[in-house]
Design a protein around this motif. Structure first.
Motif, PDB file in Angstrom:
ATOM      1  N   ILE A  42     -18.043  32.681   7.180  1.00  0.00           N
ATOM      2  CA  ILE A  42     -17.815  31.327   6.670  1.00  0.00           C
ATOM      3  C   ILE A  42     -16.715  31.350   5.622  1.00  0.00           C
ATOM      4  O   ILE A  42     -15.801  30.514   5.640  1.00  0.00           O
ATOM      5  CB  ILE A  42     -19.124  30.737   6.098  1.00  0.00           C
ATOM      6  N   ALA A  43     -16.765  32.319   4.719  1.00  0.00           N
ATOM      7  CA  ALA A  43     -15.731  32.433   3.691  1.00  0.00           C
ATOM      8  C   ALA A  43     -14.368  32.687   4.315  1.00  0.00           C
ATOM      9  O   ALA A  43     -13.363  32.089   3.910  1.00  0.00           O
ATOM     10  CB  ALA A  43     -16.084  33.547   2.708  1.00  0.00           C
ATOM     11  N   GLY A  44     -14.317  33.554   5.308  1.00  0.00           N
ATOM     12  CA  GLY A  44     -13.048  33.831   5.986  1.00  0.00           C
ATOM     13  C   GLY A  44     -12.480  32.606   6.666  1.00  0.00           C
ATOM     14  O   GLY A  44     -11.280  32.337   6.596  1.00  0.00           O
ATOM     15  N   ALA A  45     -13.339  31.841   7.304  1.00  0.00           N
ATOM     16  CA  ALA A  45     -12.881  30.622   7.983  1.00  0.00           C
ATOM     17  C   ALA A  45     -12.384  29.592   6.982  1.00  0.00           C
ATOM     18  O   ALA A  45     -11.424  28.873   7.242  1.00  0.00           O
ATOM     19  CB  ALA A  45     -14.003  30.036   8.832  1.00  0.00           C
ATOM     20  N   SER A  46     -13.018  29.534   5.808  1.00  0.00           N
ATOM     21  CA  SER A  46     -12.601  28.542   4.816  1.00  0.00           C
ATOM     22  C   SER A  46     -11.273  28.911   4.162  1.00  0.00           C
ATOM     23  O   SER A  46     -10.607  28.059   3.590  1.00  0.00           O
ATOM     24  CB  SER A  46     -13.682  28.365   3.749  1.00  0.00           C
ATOM     25  N   ARG A  47     -10.877  30.190   4.269  1.00  0.00           N
ATOM     26  CA  ARG A  47      -9.602  30.625   3.691  1.00  0.00           C
ATOM     27  C   ARG A  47      -8.458  30.576   4.693  1.00  0.00           C
ATOM     28  O   ARG A  47      -7.328  30.895   4.344  1.00  0.00           O
ATOM     29  CB  ARG A  47      -9.732  32.045   3.155  1.00  0.00           C
ATOM     30  N   SER A  48      -8.739  30.209   5.930  1.00  0.00           N
ATOM     31  CA  SER A  48      -7.688  30.222   6.946  1.00  0.00           C
ATOM     32  C   SER A  48      -6.593  29.231   6.578  1.00  0.00           C
ATOM     33  O   SER A  48      -6.854  28.117   6.154  1.00  0.00           O
ATOM     34  CB  SER A  48      -8.251  29.908   8.331  1.00  0.00           C
ATOM     35  N   VAL A  49      -5.354  29.676   6.710  1.00  0.00           N
ATOM     36  CA  VAL A  49      -4.201  28.846   6.355  1.00  0.00           C
ATOM     37  C   VAL A  49      -3.260  28.844   7.542  1.00  0.00           C
ATOM     38  O   VAL A  49      -2.887  29.905   8.026  1.00  0.00           O
ATOM     39  CB  VAL A  49      -3.495  29.395   5.109  1.00  0.00           C
ATOM     40  N   PRO A  50      -2.812  27.742   8.033  1.00  0.00           N
ATOM     41  CA  PRO A  50      -3.286  26.416   7.652  1.00  0.00           C
ATOM     42  C   PRO A  50      -4.610  26.120   8.341  1.00  0.00           C
ATOM     43  O   PRO A  50      -4.869  26.644   9.412  1.00  0.00           O
ATOM     44  CB  PRO A  50      -2.191  25.477   8.165  1.00  0.00           C
TER      45      PRO A  50
END
Length: 80
Positions: free
Chosen positions: A58-66
């Motif tokens: 979940i944390a990794g997905a929330s940091r995805s840019v863009p």
């Protein structure tokens, strides 16, 4: 839910809700309402992953840019 309950009844519990003439039992209606419309940005399998592994995904997905348009964008575009 109902199959799991039938396969492994809870000790001391002698009655489960059953389907009614007007529809499914409350547990099924609750599950359906929580998962409607079934649009998700991310899914994690909590039966296979540890809580820490789920949190990492979940944390990794929330940091995805863009960030990619996902559930929120789809839901905002519907008349719900």
């Amino acid at each position: 839910i109902l199959a799991r309950r039938a396969a492994a009844p809870v000790r001391g519990l002698t009655h489960y809700e059953t389907p009614t003439p007007t529809g499914p039992p409350p547990a099924v209606r609750a599950w359906e309402s929580v998962h409607d419309p079934g649009i998700y940005d991310l899914e994690v399998n909590t039966s296979e992953l540890t809580p820490e592994a789920c949190a990492d995904r979940i944390a990794g997905a929330s940091r995805s840019v863009p960030p990619t348009p996902g559930a929120f964008a789809q839901l905002a575009a519907t008349d719900r």
